[in-house]
Every structure is written in structure tokens, then in C-alpha cells.
Design a protein around this motif. Structure first.
Motif, PDB file in Angstrom:
ATOM      1  N   VAL A 146     -31.933 -67.974 -54.102  1.00  0.00           N
ATOM      2  CA  VAL A 146     -33.053 -68.890 -54.298  1.00  0.00           C
ATOM      3  C   VAL A 146     -34.334 -68.114 -53.996  1.00  0.00           C
ATOM      4  O   VAL A 146     -34.447 -67.488 -52.930  1.00  0.00           O
ATOM      5  N   ARG A 147     -35.283 -68.187 -54.917  1.00  0.00           N
ATOM      6  CA  ARG A 147     -36.504 -67.411 -54.754  1.00  0.00           C
ATOM      7  C   ARG A 147     -37.743 -68.261 -54.969  1.00  0.00           C
ATOM      8  O   ARG A 147     -37.736 -69.175 -55.783  1.00  0.00           O
ATOM      9  N   VAL A 148     -38.783 -67.920 -54.250  1.00  0.00           N
ATOM     10  CA  VAL A 148     -40.132 -68.389 -54.568  1.00  0.00           C
ATOM     11  C   VAL A 148     -40.884 -67.161 -55.066  1.00  0.00           C
ATOM     12  O   VAL A 148     -40.915 -66.123 -54.379  1.00  0.00           O
ATOM     13  N   ILE A 149     -41.454 -67.264 -56.265  1.00  0.00           N
ATOM     14  CA  ILE A 149     -42.083 -66.110 -56.900  1.00  0.00           C
ATOM     15  C   ILE A 149     -43.541 -66.408 -57.221  1.00  0.00           C
ATOM     16  O   ILE A 149     -43.959 -67.564 -57.297  1.00  0.00           O
ATOM     17  N   SER A 150     -44.291 -65.355 -57.402  1.00  0.00           N
ATOM     18  CA  SER A 150     -45.693 -65.492 -57.798  1.00  0.00           C
ATOM     19  C   SER A 150     -45.770 -65.794 -59.290  1.00  0.00           C
ATOM     20  O   SER A 150     -44.758 -65.762 -60.009  1.00  0.00           O
ATOM     21  N   GLN A 151     -46.966 -66.070 -59.782  1.00  0.00           N
ATOM     22  CA  GLN A 151     -47.133 -66.295 -61.215  1.00  0.00           C
ATOM     23  C   GLN A 151     -46.682 -65.073 -62.013  1.00  0.00           C
ATOM     24  O   GLN A 151     -46.169 -65.207 -63.127  1.00  0.00           O
ATOM     25  N   ALA A 152     -46.842 -63.887 -61.431  1.00  0.00           N
ATOM     26  CA  ALA A 152     -46.459 -62.651 -62.114  1.00  0.00           C
ATOM     27  C   ALA A 152     -44.970 -62.348 -61.994  1.00  0.00           C
ATOM     28  O   ALA A 152     -44.481 -61.412 -62.625  1.00  0.00           O
ATOM     29  N   GLY A 153     -44.244 -63.132 -61.192  1.00  0.00           N
ATOM     30  CA  GLY A 153     -42.802 -62.926 -61.059  1.00  0.00           C
ATOM     31  C   GLY A 153     -42.385 -62.138 -59.836  1.00  0.00           C
ATOM     32  O   GLY A 153     -41.198 -61.850 -59.657  1.00  0.00           O
ATOM     33  N   ASP A 154     -43.325 -61.769 -58.974  1.00  0.00           N
ATOM     34  CA  ASP A 154     -42.977 -61.039 -57.746  1.00  0.00           C
ATOM     35  C   ASP A 154     -42.308 -61.995 -56.743  1.00  0.00           C
ATOM     36  O   ASP A 154     -42.759 -63.125 -56.550  1.00  0.00           O
ATOM     37  N   VAL A 155     -41.254 -61.509 -56.079  1.00  0.00           N
ATOM     38  CA  VAL A 155     -40.528 -62.336 -55.119  1.00  0.00           C
ATOM     39  C   VAL A 155     -41.306 -62.397 -53.807  1.00  0.00           C
ATOM     40  O   VAL A 155     -41.561 -61.378 -53.167  1.00  0.00           O
ATOM     41  N   LEU A 156     -41.673 -63.632 -53.403  1.00  0.00           N
ATOM     42  CA  LEU A 156     -42.418 -63.846 -52.165  1.00  0.00           C
ATOM     43  C   LEU A 156     -41.498 -64.260 -51.024  1.00  0.00           C
ATOM     44  O   LEU A 156     -41.820 -64.045 -49.846  1.00  0.00           O
ATOM     45  N   TRP A 157     -40.388 -64.886 -51.351  1.00  0.00           N
ATOM     46  CA  TRP A 157     -39.421 -65.346 -50.354  1.00  0.00           C
ATOM     47  C   TRP A 157     -38.091 -65.577 -51.062  1.00  0.00           C
ATOM     48  O   TRP A 157     -38.053 -65.955 -52.236  1.00  0.00           O
ATOM     49  N   TRP A 183     -32.771 -67.476 -63.987  1.00  0.00           N
ATOM     50  CA  TRP A 183     -33.597 -68.629 -64.362  1.00  0.00           C
ATOM     51  C   TRP A 183     -34.896 -68.621 -63.565  1.00  0.00           C
ATOM     52  O   TRP A 183     -34.905 -68.320 -62.370  1.00  0.00           O
ATOM     53  N   GLU A 184     -35.997 -68.929 -64.266  1.00  0.00           N
ATOM     54  CA  GLU A 184     -37.306 -69.062 -63.622  1.00  0.00           C
ATOM     55  C   GLU A 184     -37.972 -70.332 -64.111  1.00  0.00           C
ATOM     56  O   GLU A 184     -37.953 -70.635 -65.305  1.00  0.00           O
ATOM     57  N   SER A 185     -38.563 -71.065 -63.188  1.00  0.00           N
ATOM     58  CA  SER A 185     -39.334 -72.244 -63.569  1.00  0.00           C
ATOM     59  C   SER A 185     -40.720 -71.808 -64.029  1.00  0.00           C
ATOM     60  O   SER A 185     -41.291 -70.852 -63.492  1.00  0.00           O
ATOM     61  N   TRP A 186     -41.243 -72.531 -65.006  1.00  0.00           N
ATOM     62  CA  TRP A 186     -42.620 -72.293 -65.436  1.00  0.00           C
ATOM     63  C   TRP A 186     -43.569 -73.310 -64.818  1.00  0.00           C
ATOM     64  O   TRP A 186     -44.764 -73.313 -65.094  1.00  0.00           O
ATOM     65  N   ARG A 187     -43.033 -74.179 -63.969  1.00  0.00           N
ATOM     66  CA  ARG A 187     -43.870 -75.176 -63.286  1.00  0.00           C
ATOM     67  C   ARG A 187     -44.594 -74.493 -62.122  1.00  0.00           C
ATOM     68  O   ARG A 187     -43.974 -73.966 -61.204  1.00  0.00           O
ATOM     69  N   LEU A 188     -45.924 -74.553 -62.145  1.00  0.00           N
ATOM     70  CA  LEU A 188     -46.725 -73.939 -61.089  1.00  0.00           C
ATOM     71  C   LEU A 188     -46.935 -74.932 -59.949  1.00  0.00           C
ATOM     72  O   LEU A 188     -47.321 -76.082 -60.176  1.00  0.00           O
ATOM     73  N   LEU A 189     -46.694 -74.482 -58.727  1.00  0.00           N
ATOM     74  CA  LEU A 189     -46.882 -75.302 -57.534  1.00  0.00           C
ATOM     75  C   LEU A 189     -48.128 -74.813 -56.802  1.00  0.00           C
ATOM     76  O   LEU A 189     -48.206 -73.641 -56.419  1.00  0.00           O
ATOM     77  N   ASP A 190     -49.087 -75.694 -56.615  1.00  0.00           N
ATOM     78  CA  ASP A 190     -50.359 -75.356 -55.985  1.00  0.00           C
ATOM     79  C   ASP A 190     -50.144 -75.117 -54.484  1.00  0.00           C
ATOM     80  O   ASP A 190     -49.814 -76.042 -53.745  1.00  0.00           O
ATOM     81  N   VAL A 191     -50.338 -73.876 -54.051  1.00  0.00           N
ATOM     82  CA  VAL A 191     -50.099 -73.506 -52.661  1.00  0.00           C
ATOM     83  C   VAL A 191     -51.009 -74.271 -51.704  1.00  0.00           C
ATOM     84  O   VAL A 191     -50.605 -74.652 -50.597  1.00  0.00           O
ATOM     85  N   ASN A 192     -52.222 -74.547 -52.120  1.00  0.00           N
ATOM     86  CA  ASN A 192     -53.190 -75.203 -51.231  1.00  0.00           C
ATOM     87  C   ASN A 192     -52.857 -76.669 -50.984  1.00  0.00           C
ATOM     88  O   ASN A 192     -53.359 -77.270 -50.027  1.00  0.00           O
ATOM     89  N   LEU A 193     -52.028 -77.263 -51.840  1.00  0.00           N
ATOM     90  CA  LEU A 193     -51.640 -78.660 -51.678  1.00  0.00           C
ATOM     91  C   LEU A 193     -50.198 -78.823 -51.209  1.00  0.00           C
ATOM     92  O   LEU A 193     -49.782 -79.915 -50.838  1.00  0.00           O
ATOM     93  N   LEU A 194     -49.444 -77.728 -51.212  1.00  0.00           N
ATOM     94  CA  LEU A 194     -48.014 -77.794 -50.944  1.00  0.00           C
ATOM     95  C   LEU A 194     -47.740 -77.949 -49.443  1.00  0.00           C
ATOM     96  O   LEU A 194     -48.111 -77.093 -48.641  1.00  0.00           O
ATOM     97  N   ASP A 195     -47.103 -79.070 -49.072  1.00  0.00           N
ATOM     98  CA  ASP A 195     -46.746 -79.324 -47.676  1.00  0.00           C
ATOM     99  C   ASP A 195     -45.298 -78.976 -47.378  1.00  0.00           C
ATOM    100  O   ASP A 195     -44.984 -78.466 -46.297  1.00  0.00           O
ATOM    101  N   GLU A 196     -44.389 -79.300 -48.294  1.00  0.00           N
ATOM    102  CA  GLU A 196     -42.953 -79.026 -48.127  1.00  0.00           C
ATOM    103  C   GLU A 196     -42.391 -78.567 -49.459  1.00  0.00           C
ATOM    104  O   GLU A 196     -42.832 -79.015 -50.522  1.00  0.00           O
ATOM    105  N   LEU A 197     -41.364 -77.723 -49.372  1.00  0.00           N
ATOM    106  CA  LEU A 197     -40.688 -77.263 -50.590  1.00  0.00           C
ATOM    107  C   LEU A 197     -39.208 -77.043 -50.285  1.00  0.00           C
ATOM    108  O   LEU A 197     -38.855 -76.270 -49.391  1.00  0.00           O
TER     109      LEU A 197
END
Length: 285
Positions: A211-222, A181-195
Motif C-alpha cells: 500500500v502506497r501514498v504517492i506524489s502527483q509525479a508518482g514518487d513513493v511518500l509512504w 494500480w494507481e489512483s488518479w484521484r488527488l487528495l488535498d494534503v492541507n484538508l486531509l485529516d485521516e486516510l
């Protein structure tokens, strides 16, 4: 293939099953939701008497059975409440548990149809595929009375009510479609304080996901692996230094949340986040 799909291929079984449904033995699934009564957040449960809406001639109260489970899947409380015809209930965690809990986890609600209504369920369309469900809302508020409202989207798959015993058991232990499963909701990194990402196991069997945080392209960042038994939940916090790292690097303006696999058919996670120094907000992934 589901149990009901299998029944539809056998005429004898289909006829017998229809008779059971017409007698009022309709499968009923209890929705399961996340409650958070810790870390400065308080939850309130919103219940409604749906049966009086669909059968307004039956001005009958209904019983709502409520179970609270902590994050380890252990039962905290089980109580039954009466909801009047066309009525609603707003329950604090203290109303359910009898005390002001410092806890979080899964809340399961089963609203029973009145006896008079149960035998009228056969008048609903497409009775052969009928399953009764009674979703509900949970609100989350902080000390400043900032409110978040989230509706339930998944049932507890490990138990089915209403139908005859063998069918209840078979349906409760049906294999879950544990898909990525992937969310299509984009989270603005410059405004994000907690996740924070809340993962729950609504199924009857243990499961493991990432649990993953991914880029818009789907690359796993964490990522972080989570293993959950039935009814367990986990609030996974993305490290603050990772959020700062993404912001300073400037490589990704937005990120998304994903799971390597959801643990039940519609077991999407909850996302709790804070933007721009504002209050926390909660939504389905």
C-alpha cells in the motif's frame, strides 16, 4: 488466456458449451464487497431482484445467499434471504449475523435465478460469452447518520456457481492479472485529516502487495506491505504524523493512493478518509 477464450478456438468445445448455456448452466459470479461494523461505522447491504427487471413476465421471488467473512477470512455467517419480484432488501449486519457484530471484512452475495428464468437466459445477446453477475451496494453510516454509499466492483474469484462442475472449478482457479494500480484521484494534503486504505483479496490464492501514498509525479511518500490469504481484508491506516509532515513541509499539495499490485482482476482498494474535520467518506480508489 481465459477459459471462455480457449473454448472459442475449438468448434467442438464451443458447440458443447453453447448447448450447456442454452440448458441454463450459465456461469454465475458472486460479487464481494467490504463491510465495516466497527470504529463507529455501521454497514447496511442493499440487494435487488435483477431478474424480474430483465424477465418481467416471471413475477418470481429470488433467493439471495449471503456470506460474511471477518478480516481474517473466517466465516462469520451464512444466510439465505428471499427478494420479491421487482423488490429490494435492506439488510443490517444484525439481520445477517443474528447479532450486532463488532467486525469488518468481506461480504459475498449470490442471487440465484429462478428455475423459470434460468432457461430464458439463452435469449440474452452473445450467449457464448454470458456470465451472470448481480452487483449490490453497501452503505456506511456514523453515529450522526452521515451516509456513504459504495457499489461493488469485483466478484469473489475463488468460486463460480451455475455452470457444470468441471467448468466451475477451472474458472474459479483461473490466474489473476495482478497488475500495479494507481489512483488518479488527488487528495488535498492541507484538508486531509485521516486516510485509510482497505485492501481485499478476492482471489482464491494468497497474495502480497504494498500500500502506497504517492506524489502527483508518482514518487513513493509512504508504504506498508500487506499479505492476504483468500477472502482476507486489511484496513491500513496512514500514520497521522506522516500527513502532518507532508502538510508542514509544503512540498506536496496533493497525494494519491496506489498498490504495487492488485490481488485480483479488478481488486481495487477502498479509500476511507476525513477532510477538514468533516464526516468520513468512502470511495473506490
Amino acid at each position: 488466456m481465459s477459459v471462455l477464450s480457449s473454448l472459442s478456438r475449438n468448434r467442438v468445445a464451443q458447440t458443447g458449451y453453447r448447448r450447456l448455456l442454452e440448458s441454463g448452466f450459465v456461469p454465475r459470479r458472486a460479487f464481494a464487497h467490504y463491510f465495516m461494523n466497527t470504529a463507529g461505522i455501521r454497514s447496511r447491504v442493499h440487494l435487488q431482484n435483477y431478474y424480474s427487471m430483465f424477465f418481467p413476465d416471471d413475477l418470481t421471488p429470488v433467493d439471495a445467499r449471503v456470506w460474511l467473512y471477518d478480516s481474517q477470512g473466517s466465516l462469520l455467517a451464512h444466510r439465505t434471504f428471499s427478494i420479491p419480484a421487482f423488490g429490494q432488501l435492506y439488510l443490517e449486519m444484525e439481520d445477517i449475523a443474528g447479532e450486532n457484530l463488532d467486525s469488518e471484512g468481506m461480504i459475498v452475495v449470490d442471487v440465484l435465478p429462478p428455475k423459470a428464468t434460468r432457461h430464458k437466459l439463452k435469449t440474452l445477446p452473445n450467449i457464448q460469452a454470458l456470465t451472470v453477475q448481480t452487483p449490490f451496494w453497501v452503505s456506511y453510516r456514523d453515529a450522526d447518520d452521515n451516509y456513504m454509499y459504495v457499489h461493488s466492483i469485483e466478484v469473489y474469484r475463488g468460486r463460480v456457481f451455475g455452470a457444470v462442475w468441471p467448468l466451475n472449478q477451472v474458472m474459479a482457479h483461473a490466474t489473476q492479472a495482478r497488475a500495479p494500480w494507481e489512483s488518479w484521484r488527488l487528495l488535498d494534503v492541507n484538508l486531509l485529516d485521516e486516510l485509510h486504505v482497505i485492501v481485499m483479496n478476492h482471489s482464491a490464492t494468497p497474495g502480497t502487495t504494498e500500500v502506497r501514498v504517492i506524489s502527483q509525479a508518482g514518487d513513493v511518500l509512504w508504504s506498508e506491505e500487506v499479505s492476504l490469504k483468500t477472502r482476507e481484508s486489511r484496513r491500513v491506516s496512514v500514520p497521522q504524523d506522516k500527513i502532518n509532515e507532508w502538510r508542514l513541509a509544503g512540498e506536496h499539495d496533493s497525494v494519491r493512493v496506489s498498490l504495487s499490485t492488485i490481488l485480483s482482476d479488478n481488486g481495487k482498494p477502498y479509500v476511507l478518509m476525513r477532510y477538514g474535520g468533516g464526516p468520513l467518506s468512502m470511495h473506490h480508489g
